[in-house]
Scaffold this active site. Structure first.
Site, PDB file in Angstrom:
ATOM      1  N   ASP A 184      -1.494  -7.653   7.581  1.00 24.57           N
ATOM      2  CA  ASP A 184      -2.929  -7.398   7.471  1.00 24.57           C
ATOM      3  C   ASP A 184      -3.451  -7.895   6.123  1.00 24.57           C
ATOM      4  O   ASP A 184      -3.000  -8.908   5.628  1.00 24.57           O
ATOM      5  CB  ASP A 184      -3.226  -5.917   7.734  1.00 24.57           C
ATOM      6  CG  ASP A 184      -2.667  -4.993   6.659  1.00 24.57           C
ATOM      7  OD1 ASP A 184      -1.619  -5.318   6.047  1.00 24.57           O
ATOM      8  OD2 ASP A 184      -3.265  -3.923   6.420  1.00 24.57           O
ATOM      9  N   GLY A 211       0.826  -1.199   0.000  1.00 23.28           N
ATOM     10  CA  GLY A 211       0.000   0.000   0.000  1.00 23.28           C
ATOM     11  C   GLY A 211       0.863   1.253   0.000  1.00 23.28           C
ATOM     12  O   GLY A 211       2.094   1.190   0.091  1.00 23.28           O
ATOM     13  N   GLY A 241       0.004  -5.129   0.758  1.00 23.34           N
ATOM     14  CA  GLY A 241      -1.261  -4.966   0.047  1.00 23.34           C
ATOM     15  C   GLY A 241      -1.332  -5.731  -1.254  1.00 23.34           C
ATOM     16  O   GLY A 241      -2.420  -6.109  -1.708  1.00 23.34           O
ATOM     17  N   GLU A 276       5.346  -6.389   7.422  1.00 25.96           N
ATOM     18  CA  GLU A 276       4.756  -5.285   8.196  1.00 25.96           C
ATOM     19  C   GLU A 276       5.302  -5.143   9.607  1.00 25.96           C
ATOM     20  O   GLU A 276       5.318  -4.033  10.164  1.00 25.96           O
ATOM     21  CB  GLU A 276       3.226  -5.466   8.255  1.00 25.96           C
ATOM     22  CG  GLU A 276       2.508  -5.244   6.943  1.00 25.96           C
ATOM     23  CD  GLU A 276       2.488  -6.477   6.042  1.00 25.96           C
ATOM     24  OE1 GLU A 276       1.855  -6.435   4.983  1.00 25.96           O
ATOM     25  OE2 GLU A 276       3.119  -7.495   6.406  1.00 25.96           O
TER      26      GLU A 276
END
Length: 359
Positions: free
Chosen positions: A153, A74, A122, A145
């Site tokens: 996530d 992301g 992402g 992450e």
């Protein structure tokens, strides 16, 4: 297979179009390793709407522009700036992204992801929930992450516990990179196709019959695969299972310290560079996810925890050290897993007051 970077840049950050029987979704920020912005996420959602109702589209294909990868994650820099300014991009971006991740997992038409080159964060959310996940000899898949004061996530806490043994715990906590066969062994991918054969596979997907089934798409992909199903990490599974079987980070560290092997010591070194709070939160999320019955359940839990991450100094410090200043020297708070208290953890798992996701 994809447009040259110079030409790609002129088309905007996302290319959505129909080619033959395929709806094409191309991430188109090659200079930024196709990192996904909020606007790109919205565009992908709109493309899924369009292709779902278009009777001329029989299969959806996700790909990345340029030669370096599908998607490096992301837009971390944008999230960092918003977090610093007390903004709400995290709340808005992750809500959009997580709902889309769940949608991809249940998409009614065959959805094929070309996971060539870098696939991180992402990018994993866009591809690893797909029905058909194609990796290559160039694939470098990771969920790094924890090194940003965050946790895996985009449904990572659903995927990782479903890897064999403690393989998912290992990849989630260390952020180590999987190659293509590793990704298949970890159940993040389905087939290894040599990158030189991707154009031919792509062409085959453009000419599928109307109403093609997922079983038929699997057969098409099978005609191009190497047949590999396990990479280097499979040979290390027994050790990894022993080291990462614990439910407390302190016990994992102790197990690694007791083991004098080179691999144990290198793994310990990697963990010592990560956010202590991020590791403890990640391990708790992974263990909770073992009892989950759906991806959506994990995404709701991730969303609540992500909102707390967005408010945390550790996230801003992790991004600063890795992306902004690039000094690779984050000053984590607290500095060790022994110092992560129940009071620090509680807000990440608060079930009251967080906006729910609507799937």
């Amino acid at each position: 297979m994809t447009a040259p970077a110079a030409a790609a840049d002129a088309d905007g950050d996302l290319i959505v179009r129909r080619e033959g029987a395929a709806g094409i979704i191309r991430l188109n920020r090659p200079k930024a390793l196709n990192a996904m912005t909020y606007e790109m996420s919205q565009g992908i959602d709109a493309a899924l709407d369009q292709f779902e109702t278009d009777t001329a589209v029989s299969v959806v294909l996700l790909e990345g522009a340029g030669e370096r990868g599908l998607c490096a994650g992301g837009d971390i820099r944008g999230l960092y700036e918003s977090s610093k300014a007390g903004g709400d991009l995290g709340k808005v971006f992750w809500r959009q992204e997580y709902v889309m991740n769940a949608r991809i997992a249940k998409y009614p038409k065959p959805y094929v992801a070309f996971m060539d080159g870098l696939v991180m964060g992402g990018g994993v959310g866009l591809s690893a929930h797909a029905r058909h996940r194609v990796v290559t000899e160039k694939t470098k898949l990771a969920m790094p992450e924890v090194g940003l004061g965050f946790f895996p996530d985009v449904g990572g806490t659903w995927l990782l516990p479903r890897s064999p043994g403690e393989i998912g715990t290992f990849f989630g906590l260390t952020g180590q990179t999987m190659n293509g066969p590793d990704a298949i062994f970890a159940r993040f991918a389905d087939a290894v196709v040599p990158s030189a054969k991707l154009p031919a596979l792509r062409e085959a997907l453009l000419t599928v019959r109307s109403g093609v089934t997922s079983v038929e798409v699997d057969r098409i992909i099978a005609g191009f695969t190497t047949g590999e199903t396990a990479g280097p990490v499979a040979a290390q599974k027994a050790d990894i299972d022993r080291w990462f079987a614990h439910d407390r980070m302190q016990d994992i560290f102790a197990e690694l310290k007791r083991d004098g092997s080179e691999l144990a010591q290198s793994t310990l070194k990697v963990l010592n560079e990560k956010s202590p709070r991020g590791m403890v939160v990640t391990l708790r999320l992974l263990r909770l996810a073992r009892g989950a019955t759906s991806l959506e359940e994990c995404l709701v839990r991730e969303y609540r925890a992500a909102l707390e991450v967005f408010r945390s100094d550790d996230f801003r410090e992790g991004v600063r050290a890795a992306v902004i200043d690039k000094d690779r020297n984050p000053r984590w708070s607290p500095p060790s897993v022994e110092d992560v208290t129940p009071a620090m953890l509680a807000p990440y798992f608060n079930e009251i007051g967080a906006d729910e996701l609507v799937f």
